[in-house]
Structures are given as structure tokens and as C-alpha cells.
Design a protein around this motif. Sequence first.
Motif, PDB file in Angstrom:
ATOM      1  N   CYS A   1       0.951  -1.279   0.071  1.00  0.00           N
ATOM      2  CA  CYS A   1       0.031  -0.038  -0.010  1.00  0.00           C
ATOM      3  C   CYS A   1       1.007   1.375   0.129  1.00  0.00           C
ATOM      4  CB  CYS A   1      -0.985   0.190   1.374  1.00  0.00           C
ATOM      5  SG  CYS A   1      -2.377  -1.116   1.096  1.00  0.00           S
ATOM      6  N   GLY A   2       1.873   1.237   0.867  1.00  0.00           N
ATOM      7  CA  GLY A   2       2.728   2.521   0.881  1.00  0.00           C
ATOM      8  C   GLY A   2       3.689   2.693  -0.499  1.00  0.00           C
TER       9      GLY A   2
ATOM     10  N   GLU B   1      -5.068  13.780  -1.035  1.00  0.00           N
ATOM     11  CA  GLU B   1      -5.007  12.592  -0.391  1.00  0.00           C
ATOM     12  C   GLU B   1      -3.586  12.810   0.533  1.00  0.00           C
ATOM     13  OE1 GLU B   1      -6.817   8.963  -2.789  1.00  0.00           O
ATOM     14  OE2 GLU B   1      -4.923   9.698  -3.543  1.00  0.00           O
ATOM     15  N   GLN B   2      -2.489  13.422  -0.088  1.00  0.00           N
ATOM     16  CA  GLN B   2      -1.583  13.906   0.851  1.00  0.00           C
ATOM     17  C   GLN B   2      -1.587  14.717   1.795  1.00  0.00           C
ATOM     18  OE1 GLN B   2       1.721  15.351  -1.713  1.00  0.00           O
ATOM     19  NE2 GLN B   2       2.146  13.198  -2.666  1.00  0.00           N
TER      20      GLN B   2
ATOM     21  N   TYR C   1      -3.877   3.239   2.840  1.00  0.00           N
ATOM     22  CA  TYR C   1      -4.668   2.151   2.032  1.00  0.00           C
ATOM     23  C   TYR C   1      -5.225   2.899   0.852  1.00  0.00           C
ATOM     24  CZ  TYR C   1      -4.178  -0.179   6.521  1.00  0.00           C
ATOM     25  OH  TYR C   1      -3.780  -1.030   7.777  1.00  0.00           O
ATOM     26  N   ALA C   2      -6.332   3.834   1.181  1.00  0.00           N
ATOM     27  CA  ALA C   2      -6.846   4.479   0.248  1.00  0.00           C
ATOM     28  C   ALA C   2      -5.890   4.989  -0.912  1.00  0.00           C
ATOM     29  CB  ALA C   2      -7.733   5.724   0.819  1.00  0.00           C
TER      30      ALA C   2
ATOM     31  N   ASN D   1      -5.805   0.893  -5.202  1.00  0.00           N
ATOM     32  CA  ASN D   1      -6.236  -0.508  -5.580  1.00  0.00           C
ATOM     33  C   ASN D   1      -7.104  -1.281  -4.528  1.00  0.00           C
ATOM     34  OD1 ASN D   1      -5.707  -3.441  -5.574  1.00  0.00           O
ATOM     35  ND2 ASN D   1      -3.966  -3.207  -6.825  1.00  0.00           N
ATOM     36  N   GLN D   2      -8.288  -1.229  -5.133  1.00  0.00           N
ATOM     37  CA  GLN D   2      -9.476  -1.591  -4.329  1.00  0.00           C
ATOM     38  C   GLN D   2      -9.178  -3.091  -3.680  1.00  0.00           C
ATOM     39  OE1 GLN D   2     -11.574   0.812  -3.502  1.00  0.00           O
ATOM     40  NE2 GLN D   2     -12.307  -0.728  -1.710  1.00  0.00           N
ATOM     41  N   PHE D   3      -8.740  -4.017  -4.518  1.00  0.00           N
ATOM     42  CA  PHE D   3      -8.929  -5.423  -4.049  1.00  0.00           C
ATOM     43  C   PHE D   3      -7.842  -5.390  -2.838  1.00  0.00           C
ATOM     44  CE2 PHE D   3      -6.773  -9.549  -3.986  1.00  0.00           C
ATOM     45  CZ  PHE D   3      -7.794 -10.368  -3.685  1.00  0.00           C
ATOM     46  N   LEU D   4      -6.528  -4.630  -3.147  1.00  0.00           N
ATOM     47  CA  LEU D   4      -5.582  -4.735  -2.026  1.00  0.00           C
ATOM     48  C   LEU D   4      -6.193  -3.828  -0.899  1.00  0.00           C
ATOM     49  CD1 LEU D   4      -2.615  -4.819  -1.102  1.00  0.00           C
ATOM     50  CD2 LEU D   4      -2.015  -2.548  -2.317  1.00  0.00           C
TER      51      LEU D   4
END
Length: 220
Positions: free
Chosen positions: A88-89, A100-101, A135-136, A140-143
Motif C-alpha cells: 500500500c505504501g 490525499e497527501q 490504504y486509500a 487498488n481496491q482489491f488490495l
Amino acid sequence: MTTHSATLREEIEEMIAVGELKPGQHLDETELATRFGVSRTPVRETLIQLASMGLVVIRPRRGAIVAELGPQQLVEMFEVMSELEATCGRLAARRMTPEEQQALLAAHQACQDARDAQEPDVYYYKNELFHEAIYAGSHNQFLIEQTRNLYRRLRPYRRLQLRVRDRLATSYHEHDGVVQAIVNGDGDLAEKLLREHVMIQGQRFSDLMSSLPRLRQDAA
């Protein structure tokens, strides 16, 4: 799933996360139904949902108990958690929008405020928002779904970690490096730092193992 049943699931999940319902504790359907002002049917359905999430174990003819993780399971799950968060990172460093940042920086500041106030329970919730922002940012929605699912199972244990001496300060310091790496677009560094941040090994493993009895005390 109805809104009411979703709320019931969230409330029981939260009781497990904060240790109000402890690992190994018997979950009495009648007691829970009375507590939440519902019939036993939605409680039973909720326990089945929580069992599918790995938070509850339903035993034939003996009812449900809060899931209890042994040392080996914890090590393995934290190992996977560290890899999911690291990914995610890495992706967040490449994909996060400026907005988002800013949300990540705001979550980081909220963690600092909780650290300065020496409020581990407040820090725990602000810490969840901090990780959720990463995460957001992966886009990657599945991740995101897989990471959230495992995070849910580990919530009581991650909360317990924050009660170890000096862990708040250490956690915040580690967050600081992660934030800088993501904002600077350094995916490899963000991945490395998050893996190290989540992984339990060495002294951190010993601290968690010695804290487990506190989580399980008073379990029925």
C-alpha cells in the motif's frame, strides 16, 4: 445486509477490538440481544458474519467465542500484514493525489497530538485513520479490501502494542519517515519503512507476547 445489522456487527466488532470482549470469551446470544435491544436472530446472524471475518469462532452445540490467536498465528498474520501495508505504501507514494497527501498529513498531525497528550486509546483511533489514508492512497481496491480484512482481525493486538512503554513515541517517529517517503514519491523507502513498522520481531515480539495475558484477563 441491513443498516441495523451492519451497525450491530460494527458495535460487537468494536467491543472485540477494544478488549471489552476478550479472546476466548463466550458470547451469549441472549445477553447480547438484551444489551442491544434486539432479538436473538440478528445477533446470531451477526456472529456468523463475524465468524466469516475470523473474529469469532462458532463451536457446534457450545455456542460462539471470541477468536483467540496463538503466538505462531500472530507472527504469521503480522508478517502478511506488514507485506500488505508495505505494498500500500509503495503504491501510495506513486498514486496519491495532492488532496490525499493533505489527508495523510492531517492524520499524522492528529497522531502527534495524541502522542503529546499521552493518550494511547486516542492514538489508537488516530493511528487507524493514518493507516487507512495510506490504504486509500494505493488506489487498488482489491488490495485495500484484503488489507482492511486482516487489519480487523489484528485490531485487539495492534491496540495492545500501543500500551507498551514508549511505543507511542516510537510509532509516531516511524510514521514520520513513512509520510516523508510517500510525499516525496519514494515508493521503495515507503515500502521498506512500513514493512518494518508493522512487522513484529525481536523485542517487539517479546513485548507483545508478554502483554497477551492482559488482553485475555477476565475472559469467561
